[in-house]
Design an enzyme around this catalytic site. Structure first.
Site, PDB file in Angstrom:
ATOM      1  N   LYS B  77      37.389   0.983 -39.663  1.00  0.00           N
ATOM      2  CA  LYS B  77      37.645  -0.464 -39.741  1.00  0.00           C
ATOM      3  C   LYS B  77      39.017  -0.762 -40.332  1.00  0.00           C
ATOM      4  CE  LYS B  77      32.851  -1.684 -39.501  1.00  0.00           C
ATOM      5  NZ  LYS B  77      31.583  -1.792 -40.229  1.00  0.00           N
ATOM      6  N   ASN B  98      27.389   7.480 -29.638  1.00  0.00           N
ATOM      7  CA  ASN B  98      26.180   6.782 -29.181  1.00  0.00           C
ATOM      8  C   ASN B  98      25.970   5.479 -29.941  1.00  0.00           C
ATOM      9  OD1 ASN B  98      25.419   8.399 -31.442  1.00  0.00           O
ATOM     10  ND2 ASN B  98      23.263   8.367 -30.840  1.00  0.00           N
ATOM     11  N   ASP B 171      15.114  10.245 -27.192  1.00  0.00           N
ATOM     12  CA  ASP B 171      16.338  10.607 -27.911  1.00  0.00           C
ATOM     13  C   ASP B 171      16.906  11.936 -27.410  1.00  0.00           C
ATOM     14  OD1 ASP B 171      17.272   8.809 -29.812  1.00  0.00           O
ATOM     15  OD2 ASP B 171      15.754   9.367 -31.279  1.00  0.00           O
ATOM     16  N   GLY B 236      -4.374  16.039 -10.350  1.00  0.00           N
ATOM     17  CA  GLY B 236      -4.305  16.833  -9.126  1.00  0.00           C
ATOM     18  C   GLY B 236      -4.623  18.303  -9.344  1.00  0.00           C
TER      19      GLY B 236
END
Lengths: 402, 402
Positions: B77, B98, B171, B236
């Site tokens: 910042k 991310n 994740d 199945g």
């Protein structure tokens, strides 16, 4: 055989795909969607997923994983079949197989043999337990791996029997790790000019996904519960649960204190912001029953989408528990092109996935629906390998191709 | 800063890692174990997983995912922080983040900006819903994604509420797909000399793992049950279930008719081989209650390991339902080196995973335990970027590094 023009990341790459069901075919599906030419080599009866019928339930999974592949049939148990196979390997960049360890060697086409023919071949192999450990010969399938990897024991409500994950996560975790290993070796080949053997076991590929649960085991030892229902796998976050609503369920997760304060605002309970039971993550975890009761008392008065919209408006991680029909029609995935409506010659109009790997600035390769067994025999054995029509006929007559 | 010698697949590759918790850090962990130099850039309080305390439960997960990384602190910042960051990017091959979509642009260090500085940078980004769909701004975490992706609704017993998968599969599916996309772009860069922006959403990365369940929905429509307990997700296959034993549970799965005949032999019930209820996969699926009753009647008379050993001897896919303590001590994974005992300076002697990506013929890179916040500040900002000691002191005094 026309190969893709040179504008996808894997344009110009040829893959020989011997794999079956979910694990290997997912890896080669991602290669196809990234622009590679994928030749799917099947036995005469088709690979398991194509041939097993499964009362219709295997049809869509097969279509999901076999778009943009060129299916050929080849009898690898015949001498001529193996000869043809070696000619293909000579021209290929990548080979993928997920047979049980030892099968390729017994056929006489193991990695060492193939590297003699083509030292640049990246040979990718996946199995349940890997090639070199004591469990190597154990048969492995997703359910078995979920049991062995601790997924089943970690899933379900504490007072109920353990239950498998609905997702076939061991199969798909292995498949995407296999793709990843192969790409790493393909990159490396640019520098070494040599292909690698890379290997992924379903067991290894699943382990890290239980990090939260393993963390709780480490922190609490025998006091750690085997499974926590819908609560956090490490019991380290609250609220974190599935809550009932008037018409189904929502999930809600507040990892930060500011998330919880937002929840209180949304519920009209700003008066509880200074309640010592709820002030910090630790205090909420200690009082998780009270937290959950407070929240469900409110969610039960509303519909699930209404709850989710109100929470999302305040940036609280929240979602309705959606059924698979809703998932298949998800507006976000359709908008992104990661799900697409496709006219499939056998299945009609169906939703198929594109690759989760998004390469920005390049249009997605168009989805070509999966093809019948052996559809690419002429293109691959004829056009690409150069067999004449007479040779193809002879190969067919001798039971080498079908 | 010493970089790895040139003998791992990713030797010579430098990664700037801005990622947090599981998704991105798993991708960069795999890069580190494949030989890359990974610089983990954290805010002064540490990334979420390091700082969240979590009553101890986050300590092991952090250690699992942050081996062999070089942690630095940097205040992005501040103007000077961004300057320093851009110097790093200039020398890097890969950037991983991310954050929620838009965060990097708001900081003034979005992909377009960074590509001006370093056009060869592969920029890898992962988020819950991706950057370009209508859900892009929804907060996303594993639990929320499991709800949105249909994992929760597909997991659990039909007569019970839905339950999340114990594994944080959304994740980790995203993390490994992110690694995969980045490797694909790294390979491509060898030909184009340009870095790509690649992107993976947790939502896209999870979809295919529900193939069986989606297949059943396609085949049966509204008649498809939302969840099938421990039975096959597509109903199945039979037998396919968790069965009680004298001391816990086993799973057993017989995809082929020959598997079922072997089961009958092991159980001493070869007399049932011609029973029409059990002859084919379809007939067993139709009679799955009878199949399960037959099997559990036998498994209840034995211990779980005994059942598994007898079945495995006949090549029937079978396994005990193991708890996480057993998984952590798995002899196969320890024999392969995919799990290793490591002396961790903070945690003591713990089991840590190596990478599931096995590159045959190259010894595994030695696991270096995760380091405290900012441990590599001097090595990275001083030795590698060339800041003098005085400059480092000034940066510290100005709140740019810590």
């Amino acid at each position: 055989m026309s190969t893709e023009k040179n504008h996808y990341p894997l344009s110009g790459i040829t893959v020989i795909d011997l794999s079956h069901v979910y694990n290997g075919p997912y890896a080669t599906f991602l290669m196809a969607m990234a622009g590679a030419t994928v030749i799917k080599v099947e036995p005469f009866q088709g690979e398991h997923l194509r041939s097993r019928g499964d009362m219709g339930g295997a049809a869509l999974p097969f279509a999901m994983l076999n778009s943009n592949k060129k299916p050929v049939t080849l009898n690898l148990k015949s001498e001529k079949g193996r000869e043809l196979f070696k000619k293909m390997v000579k021209r290929a960049d990548i080979l993928v197989e997920n047979f049980a360890p030892g099968v390729m060697n017994r056929l006489g086409i193991g990695a060492a043999e193939l590297h003699k023919i083509n030292p640049r071949l990246v040979y990718g192999s996946s199995s349940g337990y890997g090639k070199d450990g004591p469990y190597r010969d154990y048969p492995a399938m997703d359910l078995v791996m979920q049991a062995m990897c601790g997924v089943i024991d970690s899933t379900g409500f504490p007072e109920q029997p353990p239950v498998k994950s609905g997702a076939a996560l061991c199969d798909f975790m292995a498949g995407i790790h296999l793709y990843a290993a192969i790409m790493t070796a393909l990159y490396e080949r640019e520098h070494t000019d040599k292909g690698r053997v890379v290997e992924v076991s379903m067991q290894d590929a699943t382990y890290a996904s239980l990090a939260s649960n393993l963390g709780m085991l480490h922190a609490r030892g025998d006091a750690a519960p085997a499974r926590t229902g819908n609560r956090h796998g490490g019991l380290g976050i609250s609220p974190y649960n599935v809550y009932r609503t008037k018409d189904g369920y929502v999930v809600l997760n507040a990892p930060g204190d500011h998330h919880f304060r937002s929840i209180l605002d949304v519920m009209g309970r700003s008066d509880l912001k200074e309640d010592p039971r709820f002030l910090t993550r630790s205090s909420r975890v200690e009082n998780f029953a009270a937290v959950d009761e407070l929240i469900e008392g409110w969610t039960l008065t509303l519909g699930r989408n209404d709850v989710a919209q109100r929470m999302l408006a305040e940036k609280v991680p929240c979602a309705p528990v959606r059924n698979l029909s809703e998932v298949m029609h998800d507006e976000n995935m359709h908008a992104r092109g990661s799900l697409q409506w496709v006219n499939h010659p056998d299945l009609g109009r169906v939703v198929l996935p594109h690759s989760p790997l998004v390469f920005e600035g390049t249009q997605r390769r168009e989805i070509e629906p999966s093809l019948p067994l052996g559809s690419a025999n002429e293109a691959v054995f004829g056009e690409w390998l150069g067999c004449s029509n007479d040779e193809l006929k002879a190969l067919k007559a001798e039971g080498v191709i079908s």
